[in-house]
Design a protein around this motif. Structure first.
Motif, PDB file in Angstrom:
ATOM      1  N   MET A   1       0.838  -1.199   0.000  1.00 41.44           N
ATOM      2  CA  MET A   1       0.000   0.000   0.000  1.00 41.44           C
ATOM      3  C   MET A   1       0.870   1.244   0.000  1.00 41.44           C
ATOM      4  SD  MET A   1      -2.890   1.255   2.754  1.00 41.44           S
ATOM      5  CE  MET A   1      -4.107   0.114   2.146  1.00 41.44           C
ATOM      6  N   ILE A   2       0.476   2.229  -0.790  1.00 39.18           N
ATOM      7  CA  ILE A   2       1.158   3.518  -0.784  1.00 39.18           C
ATOM      8  C   ILE A   2       0.704   4.271   0.475  1.00 39.18           C
ATOM      9  CG2 ILE A   2       1.435   5.731  -1.976  1.00 39.18           C
ATOM     10  CD1 ILE A   2       1.039   4.247  -4.604  1.00 39.18           C
ATOM     11  N   ASP A   3       1.641   4.571   1.343  1.00 38.99           N
ATOM     12  CA  ASP A   3       1.284   5.161   2.640  1.00 38.99           C
ATOM     13  C   ASP A   3       1.843   6.562   2.837  1.00 38.99           C
ATOM     14  OD1 ASP A   3       3.979   4.677   2.988  1.00 38.99           O
ATOM     15  OD2 ASP A   3       3.753   3.376   4.736  1.00 38.99           O
ATOM     16  N   THR A   4       2.321   7.182   1.739  1.00 43.43           N
ATOM     17  CA  THR A   4       2.936   8.509   1.820  1.00 43.43           C
ATOM     18  C   THR A   4       2.331   9.411   0.757  1.00 43.43           C
ATOM     19  OG1 THR A   4       5.015   7.636   2.704  1.00 43.43           O
ATOM     20  CG2 THR A   4       5.122   9.769   1.579  1.00 43.43           C
ATOM     21  N   ALA A   5       2.174  10.684   1.097  1.00 43.10           N
ATOM     22  CA  ALA A   5       1.585  11.642   0.147  1.00 43.10           C
ATOM     23  C   ALA A   5       2.172  13.026   0.349  1.00 43.10           C
ATOM     24  CB  ALA A   5       0.065  11.696   0.309  1.00 43.10           C
ATOM     25  N   MET A   6       2.242  13.752  -0.751  1.00 44.61           N
ATOM     26  CA  MET A   6       2.647  15.169  -0.743  1.00 44.61           C
ATOM     27  C   MET A   6       1.469  15.994  -1.231  1.00 44.61           C
ATOM     28  SD  MET A   6       5.351  17.420  -0.691  1.00 44.61           S
ATOM     29  CE  MET A   6       5.454  19.164  -1.099  1.00 44.61           C
ATOM     30  N   ILE A   7       1.077  17.002  -0.437  1.00 41.55           N
ATOM     31  CA  ILE A   7       0.013  17.917  -0.823  1.00 41.55           C
ATOM     32  C   ILE A   7       0.638  19.273  -1.140  1.00 41.55           C
ATOM     33  CG2 ILE A   7      -2.143  19.037  -0.147  1.00 41.55           C
ATOM     34  CD1 ILE A   7      -2.613  16.791   1.833  1.00 41.55           C
ATOM     35  N   LEU A   8       0.370  19.778  -2.333  1.00 42.10           N
ATOM     36  CA  LEU A   8       0.920  21.059  -2.781  1.00 42.10           C
ATOM     37  C   LEU A   8      -0.037  22.176  -2.374  1.00 42.10           C
ATOM     38  CD1 LEU A   8       2.011  19.812  -6.300  1.00 42.10           C
ATOM     39  CD2 LEU A   8       3.509  20.235  -4.337  1.00 42.10           C
ATOM     40  N   ALA A   9       0.388  23.004  -1.431  1.00 42.77           N
ATOM     41  CA  ALA A   9      -0.523  23.997  -0.849  1.00 42.77           C
ATOM     42  C   ALA A   9       0.125  25.374  -0.702  1.00 42.77           C
ATOM     43  CB  ALA A   9      -1.010  23.512   0.523  1.00 42.77           C
TER      44      ALA A   9
ATOM     45  N   LYS B   1       9.978   5.131  -1.860  1.00 39.67           N
ATOM     46  CA  LYS B   1       8.924   4.348  -2.496  1.00 39.67           C
ATOM     47  C   LYS B   1       7.929   5.287  -3.178  1.00 39.67           C
ATOM     48  CE  LYS B   1       9.281   0.589   0.885  1.00 39.67           C
ATOM     49  NZ  LYS B   1       8.547  -0.191   1.930  1.00 39.67           N
ATOM     50  N   PRO B   2       7.045   4.762  -4.028  1.00 35.59           N
ATOM     51  CA  PRO B   2       6.052   5.620  -4.687  1.00 35.59           C
ATOM     52  C   PRO B   2       5.175   6.357  -3.672  1.00 35.59           C
ATOM     53  CG  PRO B   2       6.133   3.462  -5.728  1.00 35.59           C
ATOM     54  CD  PRO B   2       6.959   3.361  -4.487  1.00 35.59           C
ATOM     55  N   PHE B   3       4.721   7.547  -4.058  1.00 34.52           N
ATOM     56  CA  PHE B   3       3.895   8.361  -3.171  1.00 34.52           C
ATOM     57  C   PHE B   3       2.857   9.107  -4.001  1.00 34.52           C
ATOM     58  CE2 PHE B   3       7.986  10.370  -4.120  1.00 34.52           C
ATOM     59  CZ  PHE B   3       7.600  11.524  -4.792  1.00 34.52           C
ATOM     60  N   PHE B   4       1.761   9.477  -3.354  1.00 36.36           N
ATOM     61  CA  PHE B   4       0.759  10.322  -3.986  1.00 36.36           C
ATOM     62  C   PHE B   4       1.236  11.769  -3.995  1.00 36.36           C
ATOM     63  CE2 PHE B   4      -2.022   6.908  -2.244  1.00 36.36           C
ATOM     64  CZ  PHE B   4      -2.657   6.522  -3.408  1.00 36.36           C
ATOM     65  N   VAL B   5       0.882  12.498  -5.035  1.00 36.19           N
ATOM     66  CA  VAL B   5       1.054  13.951  -5.082  1.00 36.19           C
ATOM     67  C   VAL B   5      -0.321  14.529  -5.407  1.00 36.19           C
ATOM     68  CG1 VAL B   5       2.208  15.920  -6.144  1.00 36.19           C
ATOM     69  CG2 VAL B   5       3.434  13.753  -5.883  1.00 36.19           C
ATOM     70  N   LEU B   6      -0.779  15.462  -4.575  1.00 42.92           N
ATOM     71  CA  LEU B   6      -2.120  16.027  -4.736  1.00 42.92           C
ATOM     72  C   LEU B   6      -2.065  17.540  -4.645  1.00 42.92           C
ATOM     73  CD1 LEU B   6      -2.211  13.561  -2.314  1.00 42.92           C
ATOM     74  CD2 LEU B   6      -4.543  13.525  -3.155  1.00 42.92           C
ATOM     75  N   ASN B   7      -2.882  18.213  -5.439  1.00 47.93           N
ATOM     76  CA  ASN B   7      -3.017  19.657  -5.304  1.00 47.93           C
ATOM     77  C   ASN B   7      -3.852  19.972  -4.068  1.00 47.93           C
ATOM     78  OD1 ASN B   7      -1.673  19.751  -7.712  1.00 47.93           O
ATOM     79  ND2 ASN B   7      -3.406  20.477  -8.912  1.00 47.93           N
ATOM     80  N   GLY B   8      -3.417  20.960  -3.304  1.00 49.90           N
ATOM     81  CA  GLY B   8      -4.135  21.312  -2.081  1.00 49.90           C
ATOM     82  C   GLY B   8      -5.520  21.856  -2.326  1.00 49.90           C
ATOM     83  N   ASP B   9      -5.768  22.338  -3.540  1.00 52.05           N
ATOM     84  CA  ASP B   9      -7.103  22.847  -3.878  1.00 52.05           C
ATOM     85  C   ASP B   9      -7.868  21.870  -4.764  1.00 52.05           C
ATOM     86  OD1 ASP B   9      -5.624  23.095  -6.175  1.00 52.05           O
ATOM     87  OD2 ASP B   9      -6.092  25.201  -6.531  1.00 52.05           O
TER      88      ASP B   9
ATOM     89  N   ALA C   1     -11.173   6.809  -5.612  1.00 52.43           N
ATOM     90  CA  ALA C   1     -10.200   7.177  -6.644  1.00 52.43           C
ATOM     91  C   ALA C   1      -8.779   6.773  -6.269  1.00 52.43           C
ATOM     92  CB  ALA C   1     -10.272   8.681  -6.893  1.00 52.43           C
ATOM     93  N   LEU C   2      -8.397   6.943  -5.021  1.00 46.13           N
ATOM     94  CA  LEU C   2      -7.024   6.588  -4.627  1.00 46.13           C
ATOM     95  C   LEU C   2      -6.794   5.084  -4.745  1.00 46.13           C
ATOM     96  CD1 LEU C   2      -6.464   8.944  -1.550  1.00 46.13           C
ATOM     97  CD2 LEU C   2      -5.900   9.341  -3.959  1.00 46.13           C
ATOM     98  N   ASN C   3      -7.813   4.293  -4.425  1.00 48.48           N
ATOM     99  CA  ASN C   3      -7.699   2.840  -4.608  1.00 48.48           C
ATOM    100  C   ASN C   3      -7.520   2.487  -6.080  1.00 48.48           C
ATOM    101  OD1 ASN C   3      -8.335   2.888  -1.914  1.00 48.48           O
ATOM    102  ND2 ASN C   3      -9.964   1.356  -2.037  1.00 48.48           N
ATOM    103  N   ARG C   4      -8.309   3.145  -6.947  1.00 50.64           N
ATOM    104  CA  ARG C   4      -8.247   2.863  -8.372  1.00 50.64           C
ATOM    105  C   ARG C   4      -6.873   3.222  -8.934  1.00 50.64           C
ATOM    106  NH1 ARG C   4     -11.357   5.572 -11.758  1.00 50.64           N
ATOM    107  NH2 ARG C   4     -11.595   3.817 -13.182  1.00 50.64           N
ATOM    108  N   LEU C   5      -6.333   4.358  -8.484  1.00 52.08           N
ATOM    109  CA  LEU C   5      -4.998   4.743  -8.939  1.00 52.08           C
ATOM    110  C   LEU C   5      -3.962   3.717  -8.500  1.00 52.08           C
ATOM    111  CD1 LEU C   5      -4.738   8.601  -8.357  1.00 52.08           C
ATOM    112  CD2 LEU C   5      -4.336   7.415 -10.507  1.00 52.08           C
ATOM    113  N   GLU C   6      -3.984   3.374  -7.226  1.00 53.93           N
ATOM    114  CA  GLU C   6      -2.978   2.441  -6.736  1.00 53.93           C
ATOM    115  C   GLU C   6      -3.105   1.083  -7.401  1.00 53.93           C
ATOM    116  OE1 GLU C   6      -1.021   0.787  -2.583  1.00 53.93           O
ATOM    117  OE2 GLU C   6      -2.515   2.381  -2.524  1.00 53.93           O
ATOM    118  N   GLY C   7      -4.333   0.672  -7.711  1.00 54.07           N
ATOM    119  CA  GLY C   7      -4.535  -0.605  -8.361  1.00 54.07           C
ATOM    120  C   GLY C   7      -3.972  -0.667  -9.771  1.00 54.07           C
ATOM    121  N   ARG C   8      -3.754   0.495 -10.382  1.00 53.28           N
ATOM    122  CA  ARG C   8      -3.206   0.561 -11.741  1.00 53.28           C
ATOM    123  C   ARG C   8      -1.721   0.935 -11.758  1.00 53.28           C
ATOM    124  NH1 ARG C   8      -7.118   1.757 -15.635  1.00 53.28           N
ATOM    125  NH2 ARG C   8      -5.371   1.844 -17.114  1.00 53.28           N
ATOM    126  N   TRP C   9      -1.113   1.023 -10.592  1.00 57.36           N
ATOM    127  CA  TRP C   9       0.279   1.461 -10.511  1.00 57.36           C
ATOM    128  C   TRP C   9       1.238   0.274 -10.634  1.00 57.36           C
ATOM    129  CZ3 TRP C   9       3.455   5.411 -10.873  1.00 57.36           C
ATOM    130  CH2 TRP C   9       4.761   5.284 -10.386  1.00 57.36           C
TER     131      TRP C   9
END
Length: 236
Positions: free
Chosen positions: A1-9, A95-103, A114-122
């Motif tokens: 499971m991807i357990d790390t994320a960066m939020i751009l804010a 390891k791979p991580f999510f990157v998300l826009n803060g807005d 959506a996050l499950n669907r993304l990870e399932g295709r990674w």
């Protein structure tokens, strides 16, 4: 499971003035809570435990709100999307991580979140970045100038719109990236798009079409549209 994320804010949110004269754009509320809180709730529900957020414009407000819930990096100068993620790599790990826009704001579709669907295709062995895409005609808050960002090629590879007058999909503010994407990247400010172009040329940029609603909240008018949408529906 991807357990790390960066939020751009960190952005200034100039087009959202006068609201952003008093707060950072990600803290503007939609549907009863700030856009940033919607994103964090999605990440927590997915099982993400390591959240990194960059801040610049009214950074102290983000620091105060996220105290104890995320690592907040206060940038003395804006580093753009790529520079901000590169600056945070020591906290993001190898390891791979999510990157998300803060807005970024979306509602999950009828199947998996959506996050499950993304990870399932990674697949790390053949991808450097995987982008969530929304069909252009389904964007809530679409502006007349919006022309789309990508075409989808066979096997889910992406091709940037370039000089084409229109493309069918927009980048929907969420991606999975891996540290390899940032090899030989510039120092200082630069856009993630620069690295996605390189990944595309190497056949390592892929996409997943979102199956729910996605909101482009670029102006106060688009914000009002999103608020009306959320008042009419229970957030999903």
């Amino acid at each position: 499971m991807i357990d790390t994320a960066m939020i751009l804010a960190a952005g200034r949110g100039e087009r959202m003035r006068p609201l952003t004269d008093k707060m950072p754009k990600p803290l503007i509320p939609v549907g009863g809570k700030p856009m940033l809180e919607h994103t964090i709730a999605r990440l927590k529900a997915h099982g993400v435990v390591n959240i990194v957020v960059n801040a610049h414009h009214f950074a102290e407000q983000i620091v105060d709100r996220l105290k104890g819930r995320a690592h907040v990096i206060v940038e003395d100068r804006l580093l753009d999307t790529g520079g901000s993620v590169k600056n945070a790599l020591p906290l993001l790990g190898d390891k791979p991580f999510f990157v998300l826009n803060g807005d970024g704001l979306w509602r999950d579709g009828p199947a998996d979140p959506a996050l499950n669907r993304l990870e399932g295709r990674w697949f790390s062995d053949r991808m450097d970045a995987l982008l969530m895409l929304q069909p252009l005609h389904k964007v809530i808050g679409r502006e007349p100038k919006d022309r789309g960002d990508y075409f989808i090629e066979p096997r889910g590879r992406l091709r940037f719109r370039g000089q084409a007058p229109l493309s069918p999909y927009v980048f929907a503010s969420v991606s999975i990236c891996q540290p390899r994407l940032f090899r030989d990247s510039p120092d200082g400010p630069f856009s993630l798009l620069q690295l996605w172009h390189r990944a595309e040329a190497e056949g390592r940029l892929h996409g997943v079409i979102h199956d729910g609603e996605w909101f482009h909240i670029g102006t106060p008018q688009a914000l009002a549209t999103a608020e009306s949408f959320f008042k009419e529906r229970v957030p999903g």
